[in-house]
Each structure stands twice: as structure tokens, then as C-alpha cells.
Design an enzyme around this catalytic site. Structure first.
Site, short mmCIF file in Angstrom:
data_model
loop_
_atom_site.label_atom_id
_atom_site.label_comp_id
_atom_site.label_asym_id
_atom_site.label_seq_id
_atom_site.Cartn_x
_atom_site.Cartn_y
_atom_site.Cartn_z
N ILE A 195 1.12 -1.67 0.31
CA ILE A 195 -0.21 0.23 0.31
C ILE A 195 1.23 1.45 -0.46
O ILE A 195 0.52 2.66 -0.51
CB ILE A 195 -0.54 -0.07 1.40
CG1 ILE A 195 -2.38 1.01 0.93
CG2 ILE A 195 -0.12 0.32 2.24
CD1 ILE A 195 -3.68 1.15 2.00
N GLU B 136 6.59 -4.84 -19.45
CA GLU B 136 7.96 -4.51 -19.21
C GLU B 136 7.97 -6.47 -20.22
O GLU B 136 8.74 -6.49 -20.96
CB GLU B 136 9.07 -4.66 -18.15
CG GLU B 136 8.63 -3.34 -17.86
CD GLU B 136 10.06 -2.16 -18.43
OE1 GLU B 136 11.31 -3.42 -19.07
OE2 GLU B 136 9.74 -1.18 -19.01
N GLN C 289 8.82 -6.23 -6.00
CA GLN C 289 10.42 -4.94 -5.99
C GLN C 289 9.75 -4.58 -7.53
O GLN C 289 9.15 -5.27 -8.32
CB GLN C 289 11.59 -6.18 -6.47
CG GLN C 289 12.56 -5.00 -6.39
CD GLN C 289 12.65 -3.40 -7.79
OE1 GLN C 289 12.71 -3.01 -7.47
NE2 GLN C 289 13.56 -4.63 -8.74
N SER C 290 9.59 -3.32 -7.37
CA SER C 290 9.13 -2.06 -8.46
C SER C 290 10.07 -1.52 -9.73
O SER C 290 9.10 -0.81 -10.61
CB SER C 290 8.09 -1.32 -8.36
OG SER C 290 8.87 -0.42 -7.31
N TYR D 22 13.28 -8.64 -13.71
CA TYR D 22 12.06 -7.54 -13.60
C TYR D 22 10.74 -8.12 -14.21
O TYR D 22 9.67 -8.66 -13.86
CB TYR D 22 11.14 -5.80 -13.41
CG TYR D 22 10.70 -5.67 -13.21
CD1 TYR D 22 9.86 -5.45 -12.05
CD2 TYR D 22 9.43 -5.00 -14.24
CE1 TYR D 22 8.85 -4.56 -11.47
CE2 TYR D 22 8.21 -4.13 -13.73
CZ TYR D 22 7.96 -4.50 -12.40
OH TYR D 22 6.75 -3.61 -12.88
N ASP E 274 0.76 3.95 -6.59
CA ASP E 274 -0.02 3.35 -6.79
C ASP E 274 -0.69 2.32 -5.63
O ASP E 274 -2.44 2.78 -5.75
CB ASP E 274 -0.07 2.09 -7.59
CG ASP E 274 0.67 2.54 -9.13
OD1 ASP E 274 0.85 3.46 -9.17
OD2 ASP E 274 0.81 1.38 -10.17
N LYS F 182 7.58 -11.34 -13.47
CA LYS F 182 6.21 -10.20 -13.92
C LYS F 182 5.60 -11.20 -15.01
O LYS F 182 4.63 -11.89 -14.68
CB LYS F 182 5.78 -8.73 -14.36
CG LYS F 182 6.78 -7.88 -13.21
CD LYS F 182 5.54 -7.74 -12.73
CE LYS F 182 4.78 -6.44 -11.20
NZ LYS F 182 3.64 -6.31 -10.71
N SER G 168 2.38 -5.94 -15.93
CA SER G 168 3.64 -4.82 -16.26
C SER G 168 3.95 -5.03 -18.22
O SER G 168 3.65 -5.90 -19.03
CB SER G 168 5.01 -5.39 -15.73
OG SER G 168 6.02 -3.85 -16.74
N ALA H 202 2.50 -5.44 -4.27
CA ALA H 202 3.65 -5.60 -3.70
C ALA H 202 4.59 -5.73 -4.85
O ALA H 202 4.23 -5.97 -5.49
CB ALA H 202 3.62 -6.30 -2.84
N ARG I 48 6.03 9.10 -7.27
CA ARG I 48 7.02 8.95 -7.84
C ARG I 48 8.69 8.80 -6.97
O ARG I 48 8.98 10.10 -6.99
CB ARG I 48 7.38 8.66 -8.75
CG ARG I 48 6.52 7.84 -9.99
CD ARG I 48 6.85 6.82 -9.97
NE ARG I 48 6.34 5.60 -11.13
CZ ARG I 48 6.71 4.17 -11.22
NH1 ARG I 48 6.35 4.30 -10.26
NH2 ARG I 48 5.69 3.70 -12.45
#
Length: 321
Positions: free
Chosen positions: A13, A131, A87-88, A153, A17, A157, A129, A85, A188
Site C-alpha cells: 500500500i 515490460e 520490487q518495482s 523484473y 499506486d 512479472k 507490466s 507488492a 514517484r
């Protein structure tokens, strides 16, 4: 007789986002629960900034620990779960591939398993994503476009996306993935290139000089406005049947375009201040990212109101307030 208040659990949270989604759901009358890796240590600066921190119930949860995830679901008894949740950062995933993979793919498996054994029906939104698409040679990507991930990443995803699709088919869960293209906002952190550019340009304008080091500014992306994108997440869980959706503006710009527009808002010539640093160039990258969000417009009634020029303007305005 009035309908009972809906409950939502937002995994992760504290990020951009998560904060905007929290505000959206609270405004819709939801009771909101949220998780972070360590509630005692987290500042929840984004929730504070939107003035919603005191309106949510928070749990400490390690998404790669099944018991921890299950306890959060049992305690909150949610109607809807939003999984944001993990690693972004794409760039950081090259440095921390295992942490990235575990926090994303293992976290999603734990959520799906916990929902499967939970006694009440729950609707799950999973953050996918763009990506995952990799290089599409400039062809706009839609829900049928094959995945060709080009970073740890994106690999994680992609795995999470197929986990959701598998559990939806195998167990009949209401679970869907939002395949979101880049979406930005003043929330950000500066490790994301858009906020790094905005912060540096504002500093240069304020101090009368300075430099900004970037990687490849020829890359092209579809940048949207994050507060709009969380509405698309909510809309996905209001449909009769679960499905996956590409969420994007449908407009692509280069990073150079973003830099130029940010600096122009501050009456600066970007070419006098921006330098290329090879250290910021990734081992593999996506040169051109294009999106086809037709399905979201047709089935969700969702269309982006703001494109990259608006995003650049609003981020600068928020920084110089």
C-alpha cells in the site's frame, strides 16, 4: 436495506499506486486494509501526502511467506485484494534478480493459494507490466501479444501473470492482471527516471545551473497519469467475469521528449544540462514501447484523459508549489 461496506486489502500500500488506490477506494466508501513489509519502520509518506493514513488499517506482511499472507487475508476478510507488492524497479532488478523474482512471482503464488483456501469469495487484481512484452518492433501491444521479457523484473512479472491465468482457469478464481504501461505522478521516488528528471530540472532552475546524467534518451514509452490508472484497476474487479487488460494512453513519446518538455516548463534549454552516462544504460532494454488499450475502452469504459505532455506539466507543477 443498505449494502454492507465493501472491504479491500491492498498488498504493497505504501507505493505510488497503493496511495492513489487507497484514496479512490475510501472515496467510494470502502473499508481499506493495507500491507507493508514492516509497518513499524515504514514512513507511509505517500499515504500521509494524500491525507489518508489515519483512515486505513495496516499489517506487516512478507509476501514470500505464505503464513504471513494468509493471516492478512483472515484478519481483513476482504471482498477485493489488490496486489501491488514486490520490487518495482526494472533497473534494480538487474542488481537484485532473486529478490525481485521472489517478491513478485512467489508473492503471487502465495496470494492465489491463500485465496483458494479462504472460505469466502475474493476478487484479486494483480499488477502486471508492459515490460513483459519486450521489444515488439514498434507494433502496439495488446492482450494477445506474446511475452518476450528483457529484464529480471519482466521475467518475474511474466511468471506472475501466468500464475494468475492458471489459477483462474484451474480453480475458477476471480483473478485478473492489469498490464499497465508506464504511469507517473508526483508520488514517484527519484529512482524512477521521470521524477529524477523533474527533480533535477527544478534544482537547476532554482540554483541557476547544474547537470543531469541519464542513460539512453532515445527509448520511447507510453507514459500515463497514475491517479487515472488505479481507477482501471478498480473497474477490472467490477466486471461480471475476470479478464486481463492493457492499460495505457495509446500515445508513445521518447525520453528526450519528456526531458525537453520538463525543462521547457521551467524556461530551460535541456541540451545545456543533460549528459549521457553509460553507467545508466541497462544490459538489455526496450527501445520502443507502444500500447493498444482498445479492449479496456470497449469493455471497461476506461480511457486515459492525460498523455505524456500533461504528465510532465503536472509533475513539474507539483514540484514547484
Amino acid at each position: 436495506m443498505s449494502n454492507p461496506q465493501k472491504k479491500a486489502l491492498i498488498m504493497g500500500i505504501s507505493g505510488q499506486d497503493g496511495a492513489y488506490l487507497t484514496k479512490l477506494l475510501l472515496d467510494k466508501g470502502y473499508q481499506v486494509f493495507g500491507t507493508s513489509r514492516d509497518v513499524q519502520m515504514s514512513s507511509f509518506a505517500n499515504l500521509r501526502r494524500l491525507d489518508v493514513l489515519d483512515r486505513v488499517t495496516l499489517f506487516s506482511v512478507a509476501v514470500n511467506d505464505f503464513r504471513s499472507v494468509l493471516q492478512a487475508i483472515i484478519r481483513s476478510e476482504p471482498d477485493e485484494i489488490y496486489n501491488l507488492a514486490g520490487q518495482s524497479s526494472v533497473g534494480l532488478s538487474f542488481e537484485q534478480p532473486m529478490e525481485t523474482f521472489e517478491s513478485i512471482s512467489v508473492g503471487v503464488i502465495n496470494l492465489l493459494e491463500a485465496i483458494r483456501f479462504f472460505e469466502r469469495p475474493v476478487r484479486l487484481y494483480n499488477a502486471g507490466s508492459s515490460e513483459c512484452f519486450g521489444n515488439t518492433q514498434g507494433v502496439p501491444a495488446n492482450e494477445e501479444t506474446p511475452y518476450r521479457p528483457r529484464s529480471p523484473y519482466a521475467v518475474a512479472k511474466s511468471a506472475a501473470f501466468w500464475e494468475v491465468a492458471n489459477y483462474r482457469e484451474a480453480y475458477g478464481l476471480y483473478a485478473c492482471s492489469g498490464i499497465l504501461f508506464n504511469h507517473e505522478s508526483p508520488l514517484r521516488p527519484e529512482r524512477f527516471v521521470t521524477q529524477k528528471i523533474v527533480a533535477a530540472a527544478c534544482r537547476i532552475a532554482r540554483e541557476g545551473g547544474g547537470e543531469l546524467s541519464l542513460g539512453n534518451i532515445d527509448v520511447q514509452r507510453d507514459w500515463g497519469w497514475a491517479p487515472e490508472y488505479v481507477e482501471a484497476m478498480w473497474l477490472m474487479l467490477q466486471q461480471d467475469a475476470p479478464d486481463d487488460y492493457v492499460i495505457a494512453t495509446g500515445q508513445t513519446f521518447s525520453l528526450e521528449d519528456f526531458v525537453r518538455m520538463v525543462f521547457e516548463r521551467l524556461d530551460l534549454d535541456w541540451t545545456r544540462h543533460v549528459r549521457t552516462n553509460p553507467e545508466f544504460i541497462r544490459p538489455t532494454d526496450i527501445m520502443i514501447s507502444r500500447a493498444d488499450p482498445t479492449k479496456a475502452a470497449r469493455e471497461l469504459g476506461w480511457r486515459a484523459k492525460f498523455a505524456m505532455p500533461d504528465v510532465a506539466r503536472m509533475m513539474v507543477e507539483a514540484k514547484v508549489k
